[in-house]
Design an enzyme around this catalytic site. Structure first.
Site, PDB file in Angstrom:
ATOM      1  N   TYR A  61       2.355   4.566  -4.040  1.00  0.00           N
ATOM      2  CA  TYR A  61       1.017   4.872  -4.528  1.00  0.00           C
ATOM      3  C   TYR A  61       1.063   6.107  -5.430  1.00  0.00           C
ATOM      4  CZ  TYR A  61      -1.309   1.594  -1.372  1.00  0.00           C
ATOM      5  OH  TYR A  61      -1.747   0.459  -0.736  1.00  0.00           O
ATOM      6  N   ASP A  87      -6.339  -4.525  -3.446  1.00  0.00           N
ATOM      7  CA  ASP A  87      -6.461  -5.119  -2.123  1.00  0.00           C
ATOM      8  C   ASP A  87      -7.927  -5.097  -1.723  1.00  0.00           C
ATOM      9  OD1 ASP A  87      -7.119  -2.720  -0.379  1.00  0.00           O
ATOM     10  OD2 ASP A  87      -5.219  -2.046  -1.227  1.00  0.00           O
ATOM     11  N   PHE A  89      -9.573  -3.855   0.748  1.00  0.00           N
ATOM     12  CA  PHE A  89     -10.207  -2.732   1.418  1.00  0.00           C
ATOM     13  C   PHE A  89     -10.244  -1.467   0.566  1.00  0.00           C
ATOM     14  CE2 PHE A  89      -8.599  -5.609   4.625  1.00  0.00           C
ATOM     15  CZ  PHE A  89      -9.704  -5.765   5.445  1.00  0.00           C
ATOM     16  N   TYR A  90      -9.272  -1.273  -0.321  1.00  0.00           N
ATOM     17  CA  TYR A  90      -9.230  -0.053  -1.114  1.00  0.00           C
ATOM     18  C   TYR A  90      -9.485  -0.302  -2.589  1.00  0.00           C
ATOM     19  CZ  TYR A  90      -7.208   1.893   3.108  1.00  0.00           C
ATOM     20  OH  TYR A  90      -7.017   2.288   4.401  1.00  0.00           O
ATOM     21  N   CYS A 122       4.139   1.142   0.365  1.00  0.00           N
ATOM     22  CA  CYS A 122       3.939  -0.033   1.215  1.00  0.00           C
ATOM     23  C   CYS A 122       4.838  -1.164   0.745  1.00  0.00           C
ATOM     24  CB  CYS A 122       2.475  -0.498   1.177  1.00  0.00           C
ATOM     25  SG  CYS A 122       1.286   0.679   1.854  1.00  0.00           S
ATOM     26  N   CYS A 128       2.915  -0.742   5.688  1.00  0.00           N
ATOM     27  CA  CYS A 128       2.792   0.555   5.031  1.00  0.00           C
ATOM     28  C   CYS A 128       3.544   1.623   5.818  1.00  0.00           C
ATOM     29  CB  CYS A 128       1.321   0.956   4.887  1.00  0.00           C
ATOM     30  SG  CYS A 128       0.418  -0.032   3.674  1.00  0.00           S
TER      31      CYS A 128
END
EC number: 1.8.1.8
Length: 565
Positions: A61, A87, A89-90, A122, A128
């Site tokens: 990241y 993704d 959720f983020y 991840c 992750c």
């Protein structure tokens, strides 16, 4: 003898081949973090290179890379742009794959100086790693006025737009804007001015002059796009803050209201008058004069074009992508210019008759602009409320379109009306579920009742208090996407909950990655998350039942059945 040796070799080969059949089903297929992200560094006086060799199928990241000097002074570190990864959720985040080289300029370093490098990554398969921290020892560097400037960072693949529309939509929007009441009636006049009042020009000459005019207009818009994208790139992190996203959503909503006719949004009349006078001084019929006229025309925003242009500019600022910024505005100008080119070549006979339909086109663009605040707010309020906003927007748009279509007299419009009414009924479903409690009923089944633990001692105490019952320990962190997938899709499944009914459920939240979290992960020999451990009634872990990486509800249910005696 030879036959015996051959038989022995064959037996050994068979053993190695079939050994995989007896591997523990929970055995991790993921490598340690140091193998997934092989870190190295090299210093040459003021120049320090940090490198990561990233294993195939893994990524780092960008926002998780932090560099902190101790007893040293370094220049501002410029992280290269990565590629966008999305993704559920983020949302979208920039990541690095394959290899990352990060130059760091050391302005001064004392004896014993160090550099602390923190990073996190991840695996594509849904696993992750906790944040990794490396300490880089620095050779002594004496400060001097001739210290090298920060090294330019090689750019990785430019990230694509992180917004819901591609730049090609700008071309269609430009064409649509051409048919609004502020623009379409002006095209015959603009055509005459561009040609310099000369009606005997050849078709090729007329097309060339009009094309030059459109390119002048496109130049202005492209420059605006580049400037706004560059500004957005500098403040891209701030543009993702919830307060900023809410502010932008309000601005987009106001722009949409102007398209609905609630108020007029345009340049001050004094500035418009000056720009018009400058344009009128140009000589029509000459390439140079026509180009300048087009460039100035790009600055004269009518009430119908101001709101869409402002919306596109804010869209570009959100992306922070200069290529996208310039290209989007160029296509927007080209879309507005295409009808002008056709009218110049083929005459006014191509123009549709003016009427109320042009106001309806303007209103339709108001709904298009309203889609942008919904997209921005979805990042702040979450998927559930985001779906409800999309539902409300869909009902409003299809309802308006249906009511508008009732004025049509042609028979085939009845089919269109049925389609619009059906679309409105489909769009209203999420609002119905919310109003009548269907969503709430579903959500009451989404969570298992975990007991939280933090330390190794708390884990041991919980195993003792289980009193002979089997125990499941879920290791969770906010930065673990697959952990959230487990919560939403797996732990909410009735079959999974039924299978765990007689199991003591423990959960350790290691989001902070502090000393206690690190000690717990080390004690349990955990590489990363998600990891789920199973203990028997005597408090002994069953390593073969350990789960690493995401499992859907069906697979996890089968895994739970397999571990039962």
């Amino acid at each position: 003898m030879a036959q015996r040796i051959f038989t022995l070799i064959l037996l050994l080969c068979s053993t190695s081949v079939f050994a995989g059949l007896f591997d523990a089903p929970g055995r991790s297929q993921f490598v340690p973090a140091d193998q997934a992200f092989a870190f190295d560094f090299q210093q040459n006086q003021h120049d320090l290179n940090l490198t990561w060799q990233i294993k195939d199928g893994y990524y780092l990241y960008r926002k998780q890379i932090r560099i902190t000097p101790e007893h040293a002074k370094i220049a501002d570190v410029q992280l290269p742009q990565g590629v966008w990864h999305e993704d559920e959720f983020y949302g979208k985040s920039e990541i690095y794959r394959d290899r990352l080289t990060l130059p760091v300029t050391i302005n001064q370093a004392s004896a014993g100086a160090t550099l602390t490098v923190t990073y996190q990554g991840c695996a594509d398969a849904g696993f992750c790693y906790p944040p990794e921290t490396k300490t880089v020892p620095l050779s002594e560097v004496v400060a001097n006025n001739a210290a090298p400037q920060p090294v330019s960072v090689p750019q990785q693949e430019q990230p694509t737009a992180q917004l819901p529309f591609s730049a090609l939509w700008a071309l269609l929007i430009g064409i649509g804007i051409a048919f609004t009441p502020c623009v379409l009636p002006m095209y015959p006049l603009i055509s005459g001015i561009v040609l310099g009042g000369k009606q005997r020009l050849s078709t090729a000459r007329a097309l060339l002059l009009t094309f030059i005019y459109v390119q002048g207009m496109a130049l202005t818009y492209t420059a605006l796009g580049l400037v706004v994208a560059a500004a957005g790139l500098q403040f891209q992190a701030a543009l993702q803050h919830p307060y900023v996203l809410i502010g932008l959503a309000i601005v987009f909503t106001l722009l949409a209201m102007s398209m609905f006719g609630l108020f007029t949004l345009q340049l001050p009349s004094s500035l418009q008058t000056r720009l018009t006078l400058m344009s009128n001084r140009q000589q029509g019929g000459s390439p140079g004069g026509v180009f300048v006229m087009g460039a100035i025309a790009g600055l004269i925003c009518s009430p119908c074009t101001t709101a869409p242009l402002s919306a596109i500019l804010l869209y570009i600022a959100q992306s922070g992508n200069m290529w996208l910024g310039g290209g989007t505005l160029y296509l927007y100008a080209l879309g507005m210019g295409l009808p002008l080119m056709l009218i110049t070549v083929f005459g006014n006979r191509l123009l549709p008759k003016s009427g109320p339909w042009m106001e309806q086109v303007k209103t339709a663009f108001g709904f298009v602009i309203l889609a942008l605040p919904v997209f921005l707010l979805e990042r702040v309020i979450g998927d559930v409320w985001g779906l409800r906003l999309w539902s409300a927007l869909g009902v409003a748009f299809f309802g308006w379109a249906f009511i508008t279509s009732l004025q049509a007299k042609r028979g085939w419009m009845r089919i269109v009306q049925i389609i619009l009414l059906a679309a409105a009924l489909v769009s209203v479903r999420p609002l119905q579920d919310w109003a009548f409690g269907a969503t709430h009923t579903a959500q009451t089944q989404t969570h298992l009742n975990f007991t939280q633990i933090k330390t190794v001692d708390e884990l041991n105490q919980a195993l003792v208090e289980a009193k002979g019952k089997p125990v499941m320990l879920d290791l969770y962190a906010d930065w673990c996407v697959a952990c959230k997938e487990f919560e939403k899709y797996t732990f909410s499944d009735p079959q999974v909950q039924k299978a765990l009914a007689d199991t003591v459920l423990l959960q350790a939240n290691v989001t902070a990655n502090d000393a206690q979290d690190v000690a717990l992960l080390k004690h349990l020999n955990v590489l990363g998350l998600p990891t789920i451990l199973f203990f028997d009634g005597q408090g002994q872990e069953h390593p073969q039942a350990r789960v690493t990486g995401f499992m859907d509800a069906e697979t996890f249910s089968a895994h739970l059945r397999d571990r039962q005696p």
